[in-house]
Write an enzyme that holds these catalytic residues in place. Structure first.
Site, PDB file in Angstrom:
ATOM      1  N   ASP A   1     -12.715   5.728   8.279  1.00 10.26           N
ATOM      2  CA  ASP A   1     -11.877   5.674   6.782  1.00 10.26           C
ATOM      3  C   ASP A   1     -10.663   4.533   7.043  1.00 10.26           C
ATOM      4  O   ASP A   1      -9.594   4.785   7.535  1.00 10.26           O
ATOM      5  CB  ASP A   1     -10.991   6.927   6.861  1.00 10.26           C
ATOM      6  CG  ASP A   1     -10.472   7.129   5.282  1.00 10.26           C
ATOM      7  OD1 ASP A   1     -10.711   6.365   4.650  1.00 10.26           O
ATOM      8  OD2 ASP A   1      -9.218   7.957   5.400  1.00 10.26           O
TER       9      ASP A   1
ATOM     10  N   ASP B   1     -16.604   4.980   1.126  1.00  8.16           N
ATOM     11  CA  ASP B   1     -15.409   5.499   1.657  1.00  8.16           C
ATOM     12  C   ASP B   1     -15.481   6.885   1.850  1.00  8.16           C
ATOM     13  O   ASP B   1     -14.885   7.751   1.830  1.00  8.16           O
ATOM     14  CB  ASP B   1     -14.387   5.305   0.583  1.00  8.16           C
ATOM     15  CG  ASP B   1     -12.867   5.947   1.029  1.00  8.16           C
ATOM     16  OD1 ASP B   1     -12.558   5.833   2.419  1.00  8.16           O
ATOM     17  OD2 ASP B   1     -12.084   5.965   0.445  1.00  8.16           O
TER      18      ASP B   1
ATOM     19  N   HIS C   1     -12.003   0.110   1.233  1.00  9.23           N
ATOM     20  CA  HIS C   1     -10.434  -0.326   1.308  1.00  9.23           C
ATOM     21  C   HIS C   1      -9.911  -0.455   2.770  1.00  9.23           C
ATOM     22  O   HIS C   1     -10.351   0.121   3.952  1.00  9.23           O
ATOM     23  CB  HIS C   1      -9.565   1.053   0.817  1.00  9.23           C
ATOM     24  CG  HIS C   1      -9.519   2.215   1.716  1.00  9.23           C
ATOM     25  ND1 HIS C   1      -8.813   2.403   2.775  1.00  9.23           N
ATOM     26  CD2 HIS C   1     -10.254   3.385   1.366  1.00  9.23           C
ATOM     27  CE1 HIS C   1      -9.012   3.625   3.201  1.00  9.23           C
ATOM     28  NE2 HIS C   1      -9.918   4.292   2.349  1.00  9.23           N
TER      29      HIS C   1
ATOM     30  N   HIS D   1      -8.033  10.682   8.502  1.00  2.62           N
ATOM     31  CA  HIS D   1      -6.840  10.712   8.489  1.00  2.62           C
ATOM     32  C   HIS D   1      -5.884  11.234   9.935  1.00  2.62           C
ATOM     33  O   HIS D   1      -4.976  11.709   9.918  1.00  2.62           O
ATOM     34  CB  HIS D   1      -6.249  11.561   7.238  1.00  2.62           C
ATOM     35  CG  HIS D   1      -6.267  11.033   6.029  1.00  2.62           C
ATOM     36  ND1 HIS D   1      -5.927  11.670   4.737  1.00  2.62           N
ATOM     37  CD2 HIS D   1      -7.087  10.120   5.444  1.00  2.62           C
ATOM     38  CE1 HIS D   1      -6.240  10.963   3.772  1.00  2.62           C
ATOM     39  NE2 HIS D   1      -7.102   9.844   4.220  1.00  2.62           N
TER      40      HIS D   1
ATOM     41  N   GLU E   1      -5.220   1.903  -0.928  1.00  2.85           N
ATOM     42  CA  GLU E   1      -6.015   3.131  -1.344  1.00  2.85           C
ATOM     43  C   GLU E   1      -5.229   4.296  -0.600  1.00  2.85           C
ATOM     44  O   GLU E   1      -4.987   5.160  -1.526  1.00  2.85           O
ATOM     45  CB  GLU E   1      -7.327   3.221  -0.694  1.00  2.85           C
ATOM     46  CG  GLU E   1      -8.338   3.989  -1.424  1.00  2.85           C
ATOM     47  CD  GLU E   1      -8.271   5.528  -0.692  1.00  2.85           C
ATOM     48  OE1 GLU E   1      -8.861   6.637  -1.490  1.00  2.85           O
ATOM     49  OE2 GLU E   1      -7.723   5.593   0.482  1.00  2.85           O
ATOM     50  N   GLU E   2      -4.643   4.365   0.496  1.00  2.00           N
ATOM     51  CA  GLU E   2      -4.397   5.546   1.059  1.00  2.00           C
ATOM     52  C   GLU E   2      -3.170   6.239   0.503  1.00  2.00           C
ATOM     53  O   GLU E   2      -2.933   7.493   0.212  1.00  2.00           O
ATOM     54  CB  GLU E   2      -4.071   5.463   2.444  1.00  2.00           C
ATOM     55  CG  GLU E   2      -5.468   5.322   3.666  1.00  2.00           C
ATOM     56  CD  GLU E   2      -6.343   6.257   3.518  1.00  2.00           C
ATOM     57  OE1 GLU E   2      -6.110   7.305   2.599  1.00  2.00           O
ATOM     58  OE2 GLU E   2      -7.238   6.290   4.212  1.00  2.00           O
TER      59      GLU E   2
END
Length: 465
Positions: A290, A352, A278, A423, A324-325
Site C-alpha cells: 500500500d 491500490d 499513490h 497500514h 491518498e492516505e
C-alpha cells in the site's frame, strides 16, 4: 453486393484482430514475467526510501526517485504537478496500557495513533472505557455514560464477505467518524479496533477526520488481539481504565507533487488512458503493498510498451498520486487540472489493493464500456483474469468521475491477505511476491493495450457469449 461482401469480411477481420491482440498480450506477459525491473524498483522504493507519509522527507525523496526512473525511460513527457499536502507527524512511539484491572492489574496493549489525530500531551491520558459496536449504540448511551471516558469502537470485519474490501467498507466508518461522534458526547479519547480480519498484535493506522466546532480528542487504533482482550476484561470489570500516550501533531502544509510520465498516442493523442497508484504511504512499515506495488506496476506498464516497441493509439499516462492516505489532495488536484485544461480521459485504472495474484477488474462506467471490456474476456481469462465486474475505480481516480465519459477501473488482485498488512509496520518489501506483482503489472498493461487499440465505446451485451 458491396454490403454482402462487407458482411463476409467482418468475421475475418474480427478473427485477425483477436489473433493479433492475443499475440501481443502474450508478449506483454512474457516480458513482464522475465524482467526484474519492477521488483527492483519496489525494492529501492521500500528499502532505500521507506515509509513515505505526505509532507515527509521520504515522500519528497520518492517524488524525485520516480521522476528520475521515468525520465530514464525516454518517455515522451515526464513532469511534476504541484499540490499542497498535509504534514502530520506521529512523534514518539505510542504507549497503550490497560490499568486498574481487577483481573490482570496492568497489561500493555498495542496501539498506534490514527492519522490526523491530536496528541494526548506528554503525560498521557487515562480514563474509564466504554465499548460500543455502532454509532447507534453510542447515541443510546448518551452524554451521561460517555462524558469523561474513552470510547472503544469494537465492530469487527464481517468475515462472511468473500471480498475483504466489502468487510473493510463495513467497518471503517468507526475509524473515520468515531472521534467526532464520541467527542460530541463528551468523550476524552477514542480507541478503534484495527481494520483487519486477522487476529494480530499489530495495530493498523489509517486516517480519521475532525469537524469544525467539535473538540479534537486523541484517537488510536488498538490491535485486534488487544481489542479482544480489552473487550473480555470490560465484561467482568467495567470500571477498568486505559492509559494512552501519543505525541502526534499536525504541522503546516507542505508543497509536494504528483509525478506523471506519458507516451503520446500515435492516432488519438488527445484521448488519455491513466494508470496509477499513490506514491505516499503511512509512516509505519515500508508501504510495499500500500501502495508501492501500485506505483511500480504503473511505471511497468509504460516500460512494457516501450520495450516491446508498441505504439499505443491513445496517450498512456502513468500517475504517481501524492497524499491518498490522509487527504486525497493529489487525486483532487489531478482532476481539477484535467478539467481546467479540457483533457479527455477515456479510462483511468488504479492499482491500490496490493501486489497479490490478479483476479480481474472492476468497471465503473457505462453499460457500453462495461460490455466492451467483456468482449476481451476470452483474451484475459488465460491469465487468470476471470472477474470482470461492475463497480470499481479507486480513491485517486475517483475525482475524475463525471468528466466526460471516462471509465474508472479498479485493478482487483486476490484480497484475502491484503488486510493482514494494510497500514501496518509489517507492510514491507519481503511480504510482496515477485511473480504475483509482475502478473499484476502485465494484467494492467494488457487492458491498457486493448483500450488504446480499440477504445471503450460500442460494446454490446452479446459480446460476452
Amino acid at each position: 453486393m458491396v454490403a454482402a461482401a462487407t458482411a463476409l469480411t467482418l468475421p475475418a477481420m474480427a478473427q485477425q484482430n483477436y489473433a493479433q491482440d492475443s499475440a501481443t498480450i502474450k508478449k506483454i506477459y512474457d516480458n513482464a514475467l522475465t524482467s526484474f525491473e519492477s521488483y527492483e524498483n519496489l525494492r529501492y522504493l521500500t528499502k532505500n526510501i521507506g515509509a513515505r507519509l505526505s509532507g515527509s522527507p521520504q515522500a519528497a525523496a520518492a517524488v524525485e526517485w520516480s521522476r528520475q526512473v521515468m525520465e530514464e525511460m525516454s518517455l515522451d513527457r515526464v513532469y511534476l504537478q504541484e499540490v499542497m499536502v498535509p504534514h502530520w507527524v506521529r512523534g514518539d512511539k505510542e504507549v497503550g496500557r490497560i490499568i486498574n484491572s481487577k483481573l490482570v492489574g496492568t497489561a500493555d496493549a498495542p496501539i498506534c495513533a490514527l492519522g490526523s489525530s491530536v496528541g494526548t500531551g506528554d503525560a498521557g491520558l487515562s480514563a474509564e472505557v466504554v465499548e460500543v459496536k455502532s454509532f447507534e449504540e453510542l447515541e443510546k448511551l448518551g452524554k451521561k455514560n460517555v462524558k469523561g471516558k474513552i470510547v472503544f469502537f469494537n465492530r469487527p470485519f464481517d468475515n462472511t464477505h468473500i471480498e475483504t474490501m466489502r468487510a473493510y467498507g463495513g467497518a471503517v466508518d468507526q475509524r473515520g467518524g468515531g472521534p467526532v461522534a464520541a467527542a460530541k458526547l463528551g468523550a476524552v479519547g477514542v480507541l478503534v479496533r484495527s481494520m483487519t480480519n486477522d487476529f494480530q498484535d499489530v495495530p493498523h493506522t489509517g486516517n480519521t477526520r475532525y469537524e469544525e466546532g467539535v473538540t479534537k480528542i486523541p484517537a488510536a487504533a488498538i490491535s485486534t488481539n488487544g481489542a479482544e482482550q480489552l473487550s473480555k476484561l470490560l465484561k467482568n470489570d467495567p470500571g477498568l481504565k486505559f492509559y494512552m500516550r501519543m505525541t502526534c501533531q499536525t504541522l503546516p502544509d507542505v508543497l509536494s507533487y504528483n509525478v506523471i510520465g506519458e507516451i503520446k498516442g500515435s492516432e488519438k493523442p488527445d484521448e488519455i488512458i491513466v494508470v496509477g497508484g499513490h506514491l505516499d504511504s503511512w509512516d509505519l512499515g515500508e508501504g510495499a503493498h500500500d501502495d508501492g506495488t501500485g506505483c511500480v506496476q504503473s511505471i511497468e506498464v509504460l516500460r512494457l510498451m516501450k520495450d516491446l516497441g508498441l505504439k499505443p493509439k491513445r496517450t498512456i499516462r502513468a500517475v504517481m498520486f501524492m497524499n491518498e492516505e490522509n487527504g486525497l489532495r493529489g487525486g483532487r488536484k489531478y482532476a481539477e487540472l484535467a478539467k481546467a485544461q479540457g483533457e479527455k480521459h477515456v479510462a483511468a485504472i488504479e492499482s491500490d489493493a496490493g501486489g497479490f495474484t490478479p483476479r480481474g477488474f472492476g468497471i465503473d462506467g457505462t453499460e457500453a464500456q462495461y460490455n466492451k471490456v467483456l468482449t476481451w474476456k476470452k483474451l484475459l481469462t488465460p491469465y487468470g483474469l476471470h472477474d470482470i465486474v461492475r463497480g470499481g475505480g479507486g480513491a485517486d481516480i475517483g475525482p475524475l468521475k463525471g468528466q466526460g465519459s471516462v471509465a474508472l477501473i479498479g485493478f482487483d488482485p486476490d484480497s484475502q491477505r491484503y488486510f493482514d498488512y494494510h497500514h501496518t509496520q509489517i507492510d514491507t518489501f519481503e511480504q510482496v511476491n515477485r511473480r504475483e506483482m509482475q502478473l499484476g503489472a502485465a494484467s494492467m498493461a494488457a487492458l491498457v493495450y486493448l483500450i488504446s487499440e480499440h477504445g471503450l465505446e460500442g460494446g454490446s451485451a452479446k459480446a460476452q457469449k
